[in-house]
Design a protein around this motif. Structure first.
Motif, PDB file in Angstrom:
ATOM      1  N   PRO A 135      -7.286  20.049 -26.884  1.00 60.73           N
ATOM      2  CA  PRO A 135      -6.126  20.935 -26.704  1.00 60.73           C
ATOM      3  C   PRO A 135      -4.834  20.245 -26.248  1.00 60.73           C
ATOM      4  N   PHE A 136      -4.747  18.902 -26.355  1.00 57.75           N
ATOM      5  CA  PHE A 136      -3.518  18.246 -25.906  1.00 57.75           C
ATOM      6  C   PHE A 136      -2.366  18.584 -26.838  1.00 57.75           C
ATOM      7  N   LYS A 137      -1.204  18.798 -26.226  1.00 60.23           N
ATOM      8  CA  LYS A 137      -0.033  19.135 -27.033  1.00 60.23           C
ATOM      9  C   LYS A 137       0.421  17.938 -27.835  1.00 60.23           C
ATOM     10  N   ALA A 138       0.946  18.235 -29.021  1.00 55.27           N
ATOM     11  CA  ALA A 138       1.515  17.162 -29.834  1.00 55.27           C
ATOM     12  C   ALA A 138       2.727  16.607 -29.116  1.00 55.27           C
ATOM     13  N   LEU A 165       2.802  14.883 -26.563  1.00 60.14           N
ATOM     14  CA  LEU A 165       2.576  14.659 -25.146  1.00 60.14           C
ATOM     15  C   LEU A 165       2.551  13.177 -24.825  1.00 60.14           C
TER      16      LEU A 165
END
Lengths: 784, 215
Positions: free
Chosen positions: A542-545, A547
């Motif tokens: 679920p890491f944001k693009a 980031l």
């Protein structure tokens, strides 16, 4: 006559002032052990390095009492105050908290410094593994703290770096935010001082500074301060010795003065008696200082011990003075014996001068010149200071007690036979069960055992670096030293895995060599491939693009940036650690690898040797000092054997009768072997101090033997001689007997050995030499 | 004649009062002078009293549900499990969903057991910030005002039945990362812990006791 006397006094005064002045003001006293060994020995340089290394600059502090919170507060306040003083390089009292600047700086170097950087870390699989772990970190209750570095450091290089900084060594327990002992009763601190621990003046300033700060911040808390460390122990031992030595010296001085008063009842005697001794010490110290540029503390101590015999010479003179005879006549009468006495003993020391061990050579010169000076002063200066005809107001010749003692008739030959047998038996016993030799330098330390135990305890609580086993790397550039350090650590790691070693600390752990940094830099992928790997790794997580764009930036910057050197780390905590392990020295740079938990030093030495690095030297401190001590002893014994031979030769030449030589040597020999036998029986190992004490007993034994074996036909004369010998032996026995009450093992050793030796020498001389002399008298042979 | 009228009025008043049913109590505080301390802070009930009440609780066994909203993640992290407390120094968070993990502190020793990093333990003061996070919950549950005020600036709002403790870390370095921790509860029960972090990250943990909280 008077003019001659005045001339003599003038010359003596002048000489004493010159030599005394030189001795007091121009002769530095050297106390480093490394100065005892010849400079050609490679170990000398290493030990010198050790003295200036961090190990010698540590002060261990413990705070006791009151409550845990009070101790913690005191510790924090004390550390804060101490950090403002220029005397201290580092004050550590708790988990090292890095400043924001420190963190930022180290963070920017992470891809060059971190030991876990490798090409695998930046592949899709590697990144996926890292990201999964980071996700778990975020899920933990500590996420507010560890999420900060996520965008810039998803692979956790900074964490590896911090772990490295904390080290594999045990960190102390923590109570209320500061370091404490495992049982939580004390707060502990570790301080690194600017000055070396072996600089007593500087360390004294350090100790008083710490005590002052402590008093300032203590407030109403009921806490107390405990200090330890090499510098602190050195000062404490010095003070302890000085205090005790002063008390004991004053006591023995008082007792000896009392004895002299009883024996002579004259103030003049008491004033004149110390003159030969003082002159002897002045000349000895001054000449040694002139030749060597300084005198070693240990030589001064030994020399002063050996000069105990110089007190006997004036006593012989004073006992022989008669109110109806001239002083110069008296001295001329005893001069041959006195001269022989001094000559035989001094010749014995001649052999020590030719050794290459400076300490031994200095001692030889000191003792030789001292004895000669004492004899000369007694012969010429003392009579010059006395009126032409003078005697102490004590009727020695008329003493009934002495007459009664002399009245005892003992059979000479049987006694000689029995004592010779006794001598043989004792020698045989000693040959079968020889005395042990104390080769451990630590045992010679005047520091009491409980203090040493306390120091060891604090050391282990703080996890202070061990300094018993060190590898020294001598290189021209820091890069070369670091490179060598890396090669060594690779090998040492294998030893740790094999259980040969508990751990090690090396400069390359904190600053990798340029070569290694280059390797790590090349392991970093280029922007395009890193982006691709990262995107693939991020899939499903679920890491944001976007980031991790700080991460991308940092990798690019490191790839295109320069490598770091010693200067870059200088102001960081890593730099502090590095400073103590890598520093400029004569001829280049020196790197230090500290080894802990060495299981088998010899095996380790062999392993290091097999690597074939000519610039790496292994120092096993204990083994090195033991070796030096043993070498010193062997050399001393060798020299003394020659000295003994010379002594016997001169004696024979002086007395011109092998029988007389025998009765002179036998009491001395018996005293020595008896001393040794008692020491062996009590299980006490021999040290250098015992050796020197025995040398003194030799001198005294010769003195008593010679004087007892020369019997005058005149009974009054005999009484005077006995009086002199009684005073001599009593004063020496008292003077050194007082030392037996010391708490310092060195002084006790000297005291016991000399006291026993003196009494034995006197008794045996009285039993052996005198009856022999009497029997010769009655046979009508003239005395020599 | 006047006292006869007064008598009648008094009887009427008494009858009126006697016939008014239960809804009266809310009006009572206005009519009847306070016989015991009011429940509004500043009116007698204060932090010390809350702490004393919390301090009486010797053990807590609860189920928690946690929701983390982090700027770094596209979706919030949700977890649940057990929360256990034993006075005065034992606190344990056992995560069951989505992955099993254990975080425990006993006195000064922290123990962690996670599937990827395995088991680790260390002293609570070893890493900056850990102590602060731990004490925010533990000291509150223990009713330890001294410790709380040592690490936080404490503000109490609400009533005894619905109070909120706002904890703001004193240490500047910690305060950069944790802006505030809001703990809400009823009487001696802690029901909700909200952590406001830097970067507008937010964690909310709701606590549902499974066993009685009374001593």
């Amino acid at each position: 006559m008077k003019a001659v006397r005045l001339q003599i006094i003038a010359v003596w005064l002048g000489a004493t002032l010159v030599f005394g002045g030189l001795a007091l003001f121009a002769t530095p006293i050297v106390t480093q052990i490394s100065q005892i060994i010849p400079r050609t020995d490679a170990t000398a340089d290493l030990i010198d390095d050790l003295y200036s290394s961090i190990a010698a600059r540590m002060v261990l502090i413990a705070i006791e009492g009151d409550s845990e919170q009070a101790r913690s507060t005191t510790s924090m306040r004390l550390a804060e105050r101490m950090r403002t003083s220029p005397l201290f390089v580092r004050v550590l009292n708790g988990p090292a908290s890095l400043s924001e600047d420190d963190l930022r700086e180290l963070f920017s170097y992470r891809y060059l410094l971190s030991p876990t950087v490798s090409a695998d870390r930046f592949t899709t699989d590697g990144l996926r593994q890292a990201l999964t772990q980071r996700l778990a970190d975020l899920a933990s209750p500590f996420s507010p703290i560890n999420k900060e570095y996520l965008p810039g450091d998803p692979t956790g290089e900074f964490r590896s770096l911090l772990r490295l900084m904390r080290g594999e060594t045990r960190e102390p327990a923590i109570c209320a935010g500061v370091w404490c002992s495992p049982d939580r009763t004390r707060a502990i601190l570790l301080v690194e001082t600017e000055s070396s621990g072996f600089d007593p003046l500087a360390q004294r300033a350090v100790v008083s500074e710490i005590e002052r700060r402590f008093a300032e911040i203590k407030g109403i808390a009921d806490v107390s301060l405990l200090l330890s460390g090499p510098g602190v122990l050195a000062i404490q031992s010095e003070e302890a010795i000085r205090t005790e030595a002063t008390v004991l010296s004053l006591t023995s001085l008082a007792l000896i003065i009392t004895l002299l008063v009883l024996a002579y009842r004259s103030v003049r005697v008491i004033l004149l008696c110390p003159l030969p001794l003082l002159s002897a010490v002045a000349v000895g110290v001054a000449v040694v200082g002139l030749i060597y540029g300084g005198v070693q503390g240990i030589v001064l101590g030994f020399g002063a011990t050996l000069m105990g015999i110089a007190v006997d010479y004036p006593v012989h003179l004073f006992s022989q003075l008669r109110s109806d005879q001239s002083v110069s006549g008296a001295i001329r009468r005893i001069w041959p014996t006195l001269r022989l006495c001094a000559a035989t003993t001094a010749i014995g020391y001649l052999a020590m001068i030719t050794t290459h061990l400076t300490g031994l050579a200095q001692l030889g010169i000191f003792s030789l010149l001292g004895l000669v000076t004492a004899a000369i002063v007694t012969r010429w200066v003392l009579p010059a200071l006395l009126p032409a005809t003078w005697a102490p107001p004590v009727p020695i010749g008329q003493s009934r007690m002495l007459a009664r003692l002399l009245g005892l008739r003992l059979p000479a030959r049987p006694i000689i036979a029995v004592t010779a047998l006794l001598f043989t038996v004792l020698v045989a016993a000693l040959a079968i069960h020889p005395p042990a030799w104390q080769s451990d330098l630590a045992a010679l330390s005047p520091i009491p055992a409980p203090v040493l135990a306390e120091d060891a305890r604090m050391r282990s609580e703080l996890g202070a670096p061990e300094t018993g086993h060190i590898l020294f790397i001598r290189a021209i550039t820091p890069e070369a030293a670091l490179h060598r350090s890396e090669e060594l650590t690779a090998r040492l790691q294998r030893l740790v895995d094999a259980g040969e070693l508990a751990g090690f600390d090396a400069p390359s752990l904190y600053l990798p060599s340029q070569a290694t940094q280059r390797l790590r830099r090349s392991a970093l992928p280029d922007e395009a491939s890193l982006q691709a790997s990262l995107d693939a790794a991020r899939a499903g997580l679920p890491f944001k693009a976007g980031l991790f764009s700080p991460f991308m930036e940092a990798v690019k910057a490191t790839r295109n940036g320069r490598l770091i050197g010693v200067e870059d780390l200088r102001h960081t905590p890593l730099g502090l650690r590095l400073d103590s392990l890598l520093y400029p020295s004569e001829g280049g740079w020196t790197g230090i690898v500290l080894l802990s938990g060495v299981r088998d030093p010899q095996h380790l030495a062999a392993v290091i040797g097999s690597l074939g690095y000519s610039d790496v030297h292994y120092l096993d401190f204990r083994a090195a000092t033991t070796r030096l001590m043993t070498e010193f002893r062997d050399e001393a014994l060798d020299r003394l054997t020659w000295g003994a031979a010379l002594l016997v030769g001169v004696l024979l030449w002086g007395v011109r009768s092998w029988k007389r030589a025998l009765v002179v040597l036998l009491p001395m020999g018996l005293a020595i072997v008896l001393d040794l036998a008692v020491l062996t029986a009590s299980g006490e190992p021999l040290t250098l101090f015992h050796l020197v004490s025995l040398l003194l007993v030799v001198g005294l034994g010769i003195d008593y033997g010679l004087f007892f074996s020369e019997a005058d036909a005149d009974p009054v004369q005999q009484r005077r001689t006995l009086h002199a010998l009684l005073v001599c032996s009593s004063s020496t026995a008292i003077g050194f007997g007082v030392l037996c009450f010391s708490s310092i093992p060195v002084l006790t050793a000297i005291g016991q050995t000399v006291a026993l030796g003196v009494v034995a020498a006197f008794l045996f001389a009285a039993l052996i030499a005198r009856p022999w002399a009497i029997s010769r008298l009655s046979k009508g042979e003239s005395s020599l | 004649m006047w006292h006869r009228l007064t008598n009648r009025l008094l009887v009427l008043l008494w009858l009126t009062l006697a016939s008014i049913p239960v809804p009266l109590p809310p009006l009572l505080p206005a009519l009847i002078p306070c016989a015991h301390a009011a429940d509004v802070p500043g009116n007698g009930w204060d932090l010390a009293q809350l702490m004393a009440e919390l301090g009486k609780v010797e053990r807590l066994d609860a189920v928690f549900e946690e929701r983390k909203e982090l700027a770094a993640l596209e979706t919030p992290l949700v977890s649940s499990g057990f929360l256990r407390y034993r006075a005065p120094g034992f606190l344990e968070k056992e995560v069951l969903q989505p992955q099993h993990a254990l975080y425990r502190i006993d006195g000064d020793q922290v123990e962690i057991d996670t599937p990827d990093a395995g088991q680790r333990d260390f002293a609570v003061d070893r890493y900056p910030g850990v102590r602060t996070l731990v004490e925010s919950i533990r000291a509150t549950l223990a009713g330890d005002e001294t410790t709380l005020t040592r690490y936080f600036q404490v503000r109490l709002t609400g009533t005894r039945q619905d109070w909120t403790l706002r904890l703001e870390p004193m240490d500047a370095d910690v305060a950069r990362r944790i802006i505030a921790i809001n703990i809400a509860g009823r009487a001696e029960r802690v029901l909700r812990i909200e952590t406001l972090e830097s970067g507008s990250d937010r964690t909310v943990m709701t606590i549902t006791p499974t066993s009685g909280a009374a001593p």
